[in-house]
Design an enzyme around this catalytic site. Structure first.
Site, PDB file in Angstrom:
ATOM      1  N   GLU B  41       0.792  -1.179  -0.171  1.00  0.00           N
ATOM      2  CA  GLU B  41       0.014   0.139   0.239  1.00  0.00           C
ATOM      3  C   GLU B  41       0.839   1.255  -0.038  1.00  0.00           C
ATOM      4  OE1 GLU B  41      -2.015   0.243   3.573  1.00  0.00           O
ATOM      5  OE2 GLU B  41      -3.394   1.845   2.853  1.00  0.00           O
ATOM      6  N   LYS B 108      -9.085   2.221  -2.241  1.00  0.00           N
ATOM      7  CA  LYS B 108      -9.419   1.619  -0.891  1.00  0.00           C
ATOM      8  C   LYS B 108     -10.808   2.023  -0.272  1.00  0.00           C
ATOM      9  CE  LYS B 108      -6.846   1.154   3.466  1.00  0.00           C
ATOM     10  NZ  LYS B 108      -5.877   1.526   4.254  1.00  0.00           N
ATOM     11  N   CYS B 145      -5.074  -3.175   2.348  1.00  0.00           N
ATOM     12  CA  CYS B 145      -4.920  -3.293   3.965  1.00  0.00           C
ATOM     13  C   CYS B 145      -6.457  -3.264   4.519  1.00  0.00           C
ATOM     14  CB  CYS B 145      -4.150  -2.126   4.428  1.00  0.00           C
ATOM     15  SG  CYS B 145      -3.423  -2.297   6.027  1.00  0.00           S
ATOM     16  N   LYS B 177       0.780  -9.670  15.807  1.00  0.00           N
ATOM     17  CA  LYS B 177      -0.050  -9.294  14.692  1.00  0.00           C
ATOM     18  C   LYS B 177       0.152 -10.213  13.349  1.00  0.00           C
ATOM     19  CE  LYS B 177      -1.883  -5.388  12.810  1.00  0.00           C
ATOM     20  NZ  LYS B 177      -1.214  -4.254  12.832  1.00  0.00           N
ATOM     21  N   LEU B 280      24.543   5.426  30.733  1.00  0.00           N
ATOM     22  CA  LEU B 280      24.580   4.124  31.239  1.00  0.00           C
ATOM     23  C   LEU B 280      24.822   4.212  32.701  1.00  0.00           C
ATOM     24  CD1 LEU B 280      27.154   2.101  29.008  1.00  0.00           C
ATOM     25  CD2 LEU B 280      24.786   2.358  28.564  1.00  0.00           C
ATOM     26  N   SER B 281      23.600   3.628  33.557  1.00  0.00           N
ATOM     27  CA  SER B 281      23.497   3.868  34.626  1.00  0.00           C
ATOM     28  C   SER B 281      23.896   2.536  35.734  1.00  0.00           C
ATOM     29  CB  SER B 281      22.106   3.971  35.197  1.00  0.00           C
ATOM     30  OG  SER B 281      21.281   2.916  34.805  1.00  0.00           O
ATOM     31  N   GLY B 283      21.808   0.075  35.170  1.00  0.00           N
ATOM     32  CA  GLY B 283      20.534  -0.638  35.215  1.00  0.00           C
ATOM     33  C   GLY B 283      20.159  -1.506  33.934  1.00  0.00           C
ATOM     34  N   ASN B 365      15.436  15.746  40.664  1.00  0.00           N
ATOM     35  CA  ASN B 365      15.319  15.957  39.345  1.00  0.00           C
ATOM     36  C   ASN B 365      16.700  16.843  38.908  1.00  0.00           C
ATOM     37  OD1 ASN B 365      12.785  15.023  38.902  1.00  0.00           O
ATOM     38  ND2 ASN B 365      11.947  16.731  39.152  1.00  0.00           N
TER      39      ASN B 365
END
Lengths: 534, 534
Positions: B41, B108, B145, B177, B280-281, B283, B365
């Site tokens: 499509e 369509k 579709c 899906k 990169l923590s 974690g 923060n």
């Protein structure tokens, strides 16, 4: 026939609150012996409820409240908007009730799905049933917002003949919209050969502002009534009398200013804040934003923060302090030098290793972002919402730092071109000086490096704004814009910058739509695309 | 009849590039003596072109390219998707061409306008003309579709009888899906009594990923062909033969992982970057994001930045360095203490004046935002795109700092629940250890204050994710979720947090949709609303 136009202020999702507001208005209409009381589109849910409509519990509560409102109706015929399920299909409907009974339901036939509107995401269109209903001996025509704009639709209705035609609206403001509405209702009144009643709500909802402007045209297309714009009000009109009550449409700058004030007030307050904070650079954008905030929330609720750097000129600080004095707001000063040098020091070793010590846009952005962090810290510590101050011209070309000056909960001037920022300041200064004259007169500068001027990297704002409007609002091609008399290189560069900045805009806070094509839900561009505009 | 399914990778807006790609595929199909060549499509514009469709110059170029493609057709019948103007109405169409001539156009008929789809914003639906066309003696059925999903529509078509039915798709990935698609095409094949060809493109486009999965069902609903998922490929099938070529559908975790890799690769590269940077923590979220980035872009293109603070545990640094070693990527370390204390020092006097010296979320923060500023400085200095590492569980409840850890161009894990982050790490570690074991085993923590754990303020992720899915994906009410066995207080708190965090999500970078309901354009909630969910 005495008709009341209820130009009210529903809140999105506040089903109980809106139901209460509707019922109170019904009682008042009874007291005033109104024959007919007309509310806006989807008054019960507020507009637009968006994906709340897809939650079953939301529609359960809507259905209960619709029944409650119908049950409360008495002598006055009540017409109000609410969504309803017709089988499995959700409709955007107008309910007509009287004496505690439902008289008829009309479903919106034309569902707008352009600009900021997504109605076909939720609703199935009506089939025209009950487009004209007879109640208490009157023939009442019904339409909901977009219906009014479709000639083939209203032509059909006109043939059925009615005593009055009602249009329930949730029509967002953009400059010049009221004139468009009235020229259309006048045309429809003549088509129908009967009075047309237009009811629109008031209030700010995320990116849009409902400006009211409810009115009534008589059968000859003459205006009999216009409610004040931007304020909630109930207006009565007696069709048998010739009394007029016509509030003025504000001038262009006044319209825009009122929309900005209302949009800011409602966004801040409806999201649970009473107070705001913003950075004051001494420049015109932050000055205008502060003035709007003061008007919207009161001077005691606005905190200005001066964040000078080594590149800030003396006049910047003086201009910011003059503004603080003019507005009578509180201010604090947080110099950014220490934070900037700590951040730069942390990075210095790495940049040196890479051989990239030379200052570039990185260092400019560090300044803007240090300001962003400090302002957000004030916001976090005090619960004040941070307002961001960038204008549409900057948003368009990406002349703004993500997480820096773009940081904030609401972008008041997001849809205001720089030339209109100037015009709004002149408008504000008419009666007395609000915006310091030097702030208006000096050449715009971001002051992120020595002697920087906006005009170093951008064309004059008059030219920039004209090119932007041609490309964004009129969707002209580069060749077409050049044909209007602008330099090809400049047009190409601007169009290219607008494309590039889409990723920044996607992370920008919401701001108030005041033009025909605002950034945000009104304009949906892919970030990732390879279309060559030239 | 030899059919070629062209599972290609068009780019949104790249009309010239897509035209070239189509023409090359046509030449290849000629060389392979294919009778029929089927594209996805809107292959000519890429999907979704969004508001580019509203620019006249865009449609001008589309029209020229459609003519060019038609002109290039030879022996093989070519079926490709492109938008077209039918008078003033824009249609989403399938063009059938052969021998340099246009044979037929089908429009369509069912235009999706839910979830991520906005097709009714642009297109007018077709009337069913040319739903079956006769070419070279074959009767070819056509659908685009969404058409496939509507029983009443295909039933009508089935009665017309055809030799093969083609479905041109732009169907975005979400987990599971492909199974949905195939069960539907199998059903349609039996309904039609003829083979059904399903062609879907491949590639990442902003928030969505096209996963391919093109396939062919024979008239009895048996799968004869399935292309590899997530890779561009041309697949031939001869309807007179019984040869099968069926690539496996990857297992759930592999599917999600492949979608994340492809989505990241295409977002980064199609927006002009080759390299990325991320914090990169130590974690699990940043570890998984880094692994995906390495897979998508190559280890030489990924830079990890450790940004330790005084609250970072020793194991965090070690875990991050172990990851760096496992992945073989470059890393640098930028301690944040100096920047944080400069920022805090700048604010100290003001906070003291206000009597607000006590540390709260503000100070947490500031740490997250100092990291954001440093990472963006690296991004600005090097041109690397910053990847942000938050997951869907955090995005949902707002457990993330705006302009801090939310800063970045792309949010790889934005639609991946925390439990799936764990599952993906286990999947990755199957063959050899990629994600350090301690990163997986230790209790999740933001490390923004001493001994902080996610579980201090959030329920266990197993419970959190279940509540979130019930509320976000299944749209259950609080009462319904409680009835599933979760504590009422906890459910209420989580639902409330999801509501509150809408303003943060609105400023989040795009990320890859992998569930049925992703944050972003898939889920459109007002920021400002007063609906009480309980």
């Amino acid at each position: 026939m005495k008709i009341r136009l209820e130009q009210c202020m529903p809140r999105v999702g506040d089903i109980n609150g809106n139901t209460h507001l509707i019922c109170q208005a019904m009682q008042a209409a009874e007291r005033h012996h109104c024959d007919l009381l007309v509310f806006p589109e989807l008054v019960l849910t507020g507009y637009p409820p968006e994906d709340l409509l897809l939650r079953p519990i939301f529609m359960d509560e809507v259905e209960k409240s619709v029944q409650h409102v119908i049950g409360q109706s008495k002598q006055s015929i009540v017409v109000f908007g609410a969504p309803r399920f017709d089988g499995d299909c959700l409709k955007n409907s107008a309910f007509v009730a009287c004496h505690g009974q439902l008289v008829a339901v009309y479903d919106k036939q034309r569902l707008p799905n352009y600009g900021v509107f997504d109605e076909q995401r939720y609703f199935v269109k009506g089939n025209g049933e009950n487009a004209v209903v007879e109640v208490n001996g009157w023939r009442i025509g019904l339409g909901i917002c977009e219906d009014l704009w479709h000639d083939e639709l209203v032509s059909k209705q006109a043939k059925q003949g009615c005593d009055v035609w009602l249009n329930l609206n949730a029509s967002p403001f953009h400059e010049g919209k009221q004139q468009q509405r009235e020229s259309l209702t006048a045309k429809r009144a003549k088509q129908f050969g009967c009075p047309v009643v237009y009811v629109n709500p008031v209030g700010g909802q995320d990116e849009i502002v409902f400006d009211g402007g409810s009115h009534l045209m008589d059968a000859s297309g003459e205006l009999l009534l216009r409610a004040s714009l931007f304020v909630p009000t109930s207006c009565d009109v007696d069709l048998t009398s010739v009394d007029c009550c016509i509030h003025d449409i504000p001038q262009r700058m006044q319209q825009i200013y009122q929309a900005l004030v209302l949009g800011t007030k409602d966004y801040v307050q409806r999201n649970g804040s009473t107070q705001v904070v913003l950075g004051l650079s001494g420049g015109i954008d932050s000055a205008l934003t502060a003035a709007i905030a003061v008007h919207a929330l009161g001077k005691e609720n606005v905190l200005g923060v001066l964040l000078p750097s080594s590149f800030s000129s003396d006049h910047s600080i003086k201009d910011a302090l003059d503004l603080v004095e003019n507005l009578g707001i509180e201010s604090i000063t947080l110099p950014i030098a220490e934070s900037v040098s700590a951040l730069e020091h942390t990075l210095a070793e790495t940049f040196k290793t890479w051989g990239k010590e030379k200052a570039d846009v990185t260092e400019e952005n560090i300044q803007a972002r240090a300001r962003g962090v400090l302002l957000m810290a004030i916001s976090n510590k005090t619960g004040r919402m941070l307002l961001t101050t960038g204008n549409k011209s900057e948003m368009a070309v990406g002349y703004a730092t993500l997480y820096g000056d773009m940081a904030g909960g609401f972008a008041v001037l997001k849809d205001v071109y720089k030339m209109d920022v100037f015009a709004l300041c002149h408008y504000l200064n008419q009666a007395q000086q609000v915006i310091p004259q030097n702030t208006i007169d000096k050449p715009p500068s971001a002051e992120l490096r020595p002697d920087q001027k906006d005009s170093d990297s951008l064309p004059d704002y008059e030219v920039l704004d004209a090119i932007l409007k041609a490309s964004i609002e009129d969707r002209l091609s580069v060749a077409e814009i050049v044909a209007l008399g602008y330099a090809e290189d400049e047009v190409k560069r601007i169009v290219h910058l607008v494309n590039l900045a889409e990723y920044k805009r996607r992370q920008a806070p919401p701001g108030i739509k005041i033009t025909e094509k605002a950034f945000g839900r009104d304009r949906r561009y892919p970030i990732t695309h390879a279309f060559r505009m030239f």
